[in-house]
Scaffold this motif. Structure first.
Motif, PDB file in Angstrom:
ATOM      1  N   VAL A   1       0.879  -1.334   0.064  1.00 36.26           N
ATOM      2  CA  VAL A   1      -0.029  -0.145   0.015  1.00 36.26           C
ATOM      3  C   VAL A   1       0.841   1.282  -0.031  1.00 36.26           C
TER       4      VAL A   1
ATOM      5  N   ARG B   1      -0.297   4.732  -0.961  1.00 33.34           N
ATOM      6  CA  ARG B   1      -0.729   6.107  -0.287  1.00 33.34           C
ATOM      7  C   ARG B   1      -2.426   6.061  -0.088  1.00 33.34           C
ATOM      8  N   GLY B   2      -2.928   6.862   0.668  1.00 33.64           N
ATOM      9  CA  GLY B   2      -4.362   6.974   0.679  1.00 33.64           C
ATOM     10  C   GLY B   2      -4.778   8.339   0.490  1.00 33.64           C
TER      11      GLY B   2
ATOM     12  N   ILE C   1      -7.420   3.666  -0.746  1.00 34.73           N
ATOM     13  CA  ILE C   1      -5.986   3.570  -0.669  1.00 34.73           C
ATOM     14  C   ILE C   1      -5.411   3.077  -2.123  1.00 34.73           C
ATOM     15  N   TYR C   2      -4.266   3.292  -2.141  1.00 38.12           N
ATOM     16  CA  TYR C   2      -3.734   2.933  -3.648  1.00 38.12           C
ATOM     17  C   TYR C   2      -2.467   1.896  -3.539  1.00 38.12           C
TER      18      TYR C   2
ATOM     19  N   GLU D   1      -6.645   1.487  -7.338  1.00 37.52           N
ATOM     20  CA  GLU D   1      -7.565   2.067  -6.338  1.00 37.52           C
ATOM     21  C   GLU D   1      -8.199   0.933  -5.582  1.00 37.52           C
TER      22      GLU D   1
ATOM     23  N   GLU E   1     -11.377   1.213   0.870  1.00 37.31           N
ATOM     24  CA  GLU E   1     -10.927   0.570   2.151  1.00 37.31           C
ATOM     25  C   GLU E   1     -12.163   0.328   2.928  1.00 37.31           C
TER      26      GLU E   1
ATOM     27  N   GLY F   1      -8.948   0.378   7.227  1.00 43.55           N
ATOM     28  CA  GLY F   1      -7.702  -0.124   7.708  1.00 43.55           C
ATOM     29  C   GLY F   1      -8.116  -1.277   8.683  1.00 43.55           C
TER      30      GLY F   1
ATOM     31  N   PHE G   1      -7.865   8.647   4.979  1.00 48.18           N
ATOM     32  CA  PHE G   1      -6.617   8.387   4.908  1.00 48.18           C
ATOM     33  C   PHE G   1      -5.651   9.631   4.378  1.00 48.18           C
ATOM     34  N   ASP G   2      -6.113  10.776   4.413  1.00 53.01           N
ATOM     35  CA  ASP G   2      -5.412  11.790   4.114  1.00 53.01           C
ATOM     36  C   ASP G   2      -5.821  13.447   4.592  1.00 53.01           C
TER      37      ASP G   2
END
Length: 458
Positions: free
Chosen positions: A35, A37-38, A43-44, A50, A53, A57, A65-66
């Motif tokens: 994983v 980034r998010g 998430i990616y 892509e 999620e 998590g 996630f950002d």
């Protein structure tokens, strides 16, 4: 697999790391999804794919996630005071402010806070605190705990003992503390033929009282439970269950502990799960969504009566001989405080209630799928149980195989879920929208169709 293992990071991972909750030999063969980034509920991976999620998590990311506010607060606190402890009369503002906020948010009787780094540590701390308290009160026999089969309370020695899942006990020599596990309060799987929810709840309450009397009320220290059991398979309790358990605890002077590690801070559409089900605990354990898991943090929240018994004993001994290097860590508590502000400002508890109704309704439409035996949940948490025979509720002969296939198929469709045996668990971030719920359920339906085709081909 070959592509994954040719990746240098994947190769490093399988040659260096033992992963939690993972078959190590299978991991060596297939390697990890890395994983990268998010963003929001997505998430990616390192190839740019892509995924929604769908489990936040590990049941834990409320704000996505950002979230830049949490990054900013963490950086500012790191620059100002990156670490300090709370031992020996030391304190710092972030932990003080967060404790104040937690007390403000929790039910009125809960007035004191003890910080740890994880829910497992928090539940281990609860066991020690309860023992410490009862010794101080001259009740040295009052040390046993009541928990439930399929409960999840963590994986450390005491918390893992409270947990009621076989894989958390097998070959770990657990339980290692005095605990009795009662019948799992899940009507779909454990009710008798023709037994109503009310009758089932009454039977479980009678069972609990029978065990209390068998063991002796003077030996039972506490009853611990998740308001809605999550990691055991997403199992809401039958109506009236928690009121009956609370009445027993009051009758026999047993502490009632709500493990809110997953339910807490909005997951069920109320701030805490105990509020959703209408009971008031003596001790509450919180973690996960307290920081949206941007930082490791947990807390034990408890009544003044529990505090006074412990405090008096620390005065007699000269200390409270328990704590962690990072208890109340300044960066973690600063992030936690900002995270709770975001949850309140954006009404994410209300969003969990409103969007949760759509989430539950759309998932309920999957009940007609040939693999689906039961759809259940509350707010933004749900379980979809896969069965071999819908009419008889018969499980698959190879337990967990259908769930594993559904997990893999969901991943192919860009959806991360959790397979708990043959239950597909879902618990998206609290920021999810109705439109995103529709997308999530569409991806899950496609994954179930793929799973059914695989079953037919075999």
């Amino acid at each position: 697999m070959a592509t994954q293992l040719s990746n240098s990071l994947a190769h490093l991972d399988v040659t260096t790391t033992l992963h939690p909750y993972t078959d190590a030999r299978a991991h060596e063969r297939q390697g990890p999804v890395i994983v990268d980034r998010g963003k929001g509920i997505y998430i990616y991976d390192d190839a740019g794919k892509e995924y929604i999620e769908g489990l936040a998590g590990l049941w834990s990311v409320a704000v996505g996630f950002d979230e830049p506010r949490l990054v900013k607060v963490a950086a500012e606190q790191m620059a100002k005071l990156p670490y300090y402890h709370t031992f020996s009369h030391k304190a710092h503002e972030p932990s003080i402010r967060l404790a104040e906020k937690i007390v403000e948010m929790t039910p009125a009787p809960l007035t004191r806070v003890f910080f740890t780094n994880s829910g497992s540590e928090a539940n281990d701390s609860v066991v020690k605190m309860v023992w410490f308290m009862n010794n101080a009160l001259g009740r040295p026999k009052k040390k046993k705990f009541l928990a439930r089969n399929k409960a999840y309370h963590g994986i450390t020695v005491a918390a893992g003992s409270l947990t009621g899942l076989p894989n958390n006990h097998t070959d770990f020599d657990l339980p290692a503390i005095p605990v009795r596990h009662l019948t799992c309060p899940h009507h779909y799987r454990f009710a008798g033929p023709g037994e109503t929810e009310a009758d089932f709840a009454a039977r479980l309450i009678a069972e609990a009282e029978s065990v209390i009397l068998e063991e002796g009320p003077d030996t039972i220290a506490a009853f611990i439970g998740e308001p809605l059991m999550a990691a055991g398979g997403v199992m809401p309790p039958p109506t009236g269950y928690w009121q009956g358990i609370e009445a027993l605890c009051r009758k026999y002077d047993i502490l009632l502990i709500a493990d809110e590690v997953i339910c807490g801070f909005g997951r069920l559409g109320t701030t805490f799960g105990c509020q959703h089900y209408g009971f008031t605990p003596d001790i509450m354990v919180v973690s996960k969504q307290i920081t949206s898991s941007y930082m490791p943090l947990a807390a034990v929240v408890f009544t003044e009566a529990v505090y006074n018994a412990i405090a008096d004993n620390t005065a007699r001994i000269g200390t409270f001989g328990h704590g962690f290097t990072a208890s109340g860590h300044p960066v973690a508590t600063a992030v936690g405080l900002e995270n709770l502000k975001i949850i309140e400002e954006r009404d994410l508890v209300g969003n969990a209630a409103r969007v949760g109704r759509v989430f539950q309704a759309r998932l309920a439409e999957l009940a007609g799928h040939p693999l689906v035996g039961d759809v259940r949940g509350a707010g933004l948490i749900a379980g979809v149980e896969l069965v071999a025979d819908k009419k008889t509720r018969r499980s698959f002969a190879a337990a967990g195989k259908a769930g594993a296939r559904a997990f893999a198929a969901a991943q192919q469709h860009g959806l991360v879920v959790r397979a708990i045996g043959d239950v597909v668990a879902l618990c998206p971030p609290l920021i999810i929208t109705e439109e995103q719920v529709e997308d999530l359920v569409t991806r899950l339906r496609s994954a179930l169709d793929d799973t059914a085709r695989q079953a037919n081909e075999n």
